[in-house]
Design a protein around this motif. Structure first.
Motif, PDB file in Angstrom:
ATOM      1  N   THR A  29       0.832  -1.210   0.000  1.00  0.00           N
ATOM      2  CA  THR A  29       0.000   0.000   0.000  1.00  0.00           C
ATOM      3  C   THR A  29       0.864   1.256   0.000  1.00  0.00           C
ATOM      4  O   THR A  29       0.619   2.202  -0.756  1.00  0.00           O
ATOM      5  CB  THR A  29      -0.927   0.014   1.229  1.00  0.00           C
ATOM      6  N   SER A  30       1.902   1.254   0.833  1.00  0.00           N
ATOM      7  CA  SER A  30       2.790   2.414   0.899  1.00  0.00           C
ATOM      8  C   SER A  30       3.629   2.538  -0.372  1.00  0.00           C
ATOM      9  O   SER A  30       3.902   3.659  -0.830  1.00  0.00           O
ATOM     10  CB  SER A  30       3.715   2.303   2.118  1.00  0.00           C
ATOM     11  N   LEU A  31       4.017   1.420  -0.950  1.00  0.00           N
ATOM     12  CA  LEU A  31       4.777   1.457  -2.196  1.00  0.00           C
ATOM     13  C   LEU A  31       3.944   2.075  -3.313  1.00  0.00           C
ATOM     14  O   LEU A  31       4.431   2.921  -4.087  1.00  0.00           O
ATOM     15  CB  LEU A  31       5.212   0.042  -2.595  1.00  0.00           C
ATOM     16  N   ALA A  32       2.686   1.654  -3.403  1.00  0.00           N
ATOM     17  CA  ALA A  32       1.804   2.203  -4.435  1.00  0.00           C
ATOM     18  C   ALA A  32       1.605   3.699  -4.228  1.00  0.00           C
ATOM     19  O   ALA A  32       1.626   4.488  -5.182  1.00  0.00           O
ATOM     20  CB  ALA A  32       0.465   1.477  -4.413  1.00  0.00           C
ATOM     21  N   LEU A  33       1.422   4.105  -2.972  1.00  0.00           N
ATOM     22  CA  LEU A  33       1.256   5.528  -2.660  1.00  0.00           C
ATOM     23  C   LEU A  33       2.513   6.314  -3.029  1.00  0.00           C
ATOM     24  O   LEU A  33       2.423   7.435  -3.548  1.00  0.00           O
ATOM     25  CB  LEU A  33       0.945   5.692  -1.174  1.00  0.00           C
ATOM     26  N   ALA A  34       3.681   5.747  -2.774  1.00  0.00           N
ATOM     27  CA  ALA A  34       4.935   6.439  -3.088  1.00  0.00           C
ATOM     28  C   ALA A  34       5.071   6.679  -4.587  1.00  0.00           C
ATOM     29  O   ALA A  34       5.485   7.758  -5.022  1.00  0.00           O
ATOM     30  CB  ALA A  34       6.115   5.629  -2.567  1.00  0.00           C
TER      31      ALA A  34
END
Length: 209
Positions: free
Chosen positions: A156-161
């Motif tokens: 989730t954080s990777l996609a947001l980044a």
């Protein structure tokens, strides 16, 4: 020039593509209804026959390009196990940069009415950054299940980044600034490495082929 009274197939896309060419060649200040229809090679009143004015046209152009990239991002999960994780992420990130490029996105910000239309459409569910982020997250989850991404990677954080970086570059790029594509490629490579992406990892299907 299209003859008067003759239907033009895909008129919206024809006008959108013409507007992008005007923007790329002459900048936002040159974007007028007359310039767009002239570039498209069609009657001067055609734009106003399909849009209430330039603000609606600009908003619809931005939303159309976001939707096109969202569709491409939606196909990412089907690429799990193919190429490398970094290559697949770069493909969708660059698609967003080119389809809703800095000039187009920046144009909407210079026209408050257009920016409001875009925001309202996104809030109502039109595909945009959130849809693209969700698709990237789903793709990363698929790669995780295939073992090409570390089990503890925060997808989730990777996609947001990835999406957050592209959003920043869209909103802040200007003529003469460093090529945003290079920055995207470097960031994706860094994120993929930190998430334990293994470009040499093969799936069972690849091993049997």
């Amino acid at each position: 020039m299209s003859p008067r009274g003759v239907a033009i197939p895909d008129v919206r896309e024809r006008l959108f593509a013409a507007a992008e060419r005007v923007l790329a060649r002459e900048g936002p200040a040159a974007l007028t209804g007359r310039a767009i229809t002239g570039e498209a090679g069609c009657a001067k009143g055609l734009l106003h026959a399909h849009f209430t004015g330039l603000d609606e046209f600009v908003a619809e152009l931005v939303l159309d390009r976001f939707a096109r990239t969202a569709r491409q991002a939606g196909e990412l999960a089907g690429r799990a196990g193919r190429a490398t994780v970094a290559e697949n992420l770069v493909t969708v990130a660059l698609a967003l940069l080119t389809s809703a490029g800095p000039t187009v996105a920046g144009l909407a910000l210079t026209r408050p009415a257009a920016a409001t239309r875009v925001r309202q459409a996104l809030e109502a569910g039109a595909p945009g950054f959130t849809a693209i982020q969700d698709s990237i997250n789903a793709y990363l989850g698929a790669e995780q299940r295939l073992g090409r991404l570390a089990d503890d990677a925060d997808t989730t954080s990777l996609a947001l980044a990835v999406v957050g970086t592209v959003h920043h570059l869209l909103m802040t790029s200007w003529a003469g600034a460093p090529d945003p594509r290079d920055q995207v490629e470097r960031l994706v490579a860094l994120l993929a490495g930190a998430a334990g992406a293994d470009p040499n990892r093969t799936t069972a299907a690849q091993e049997l082929s």
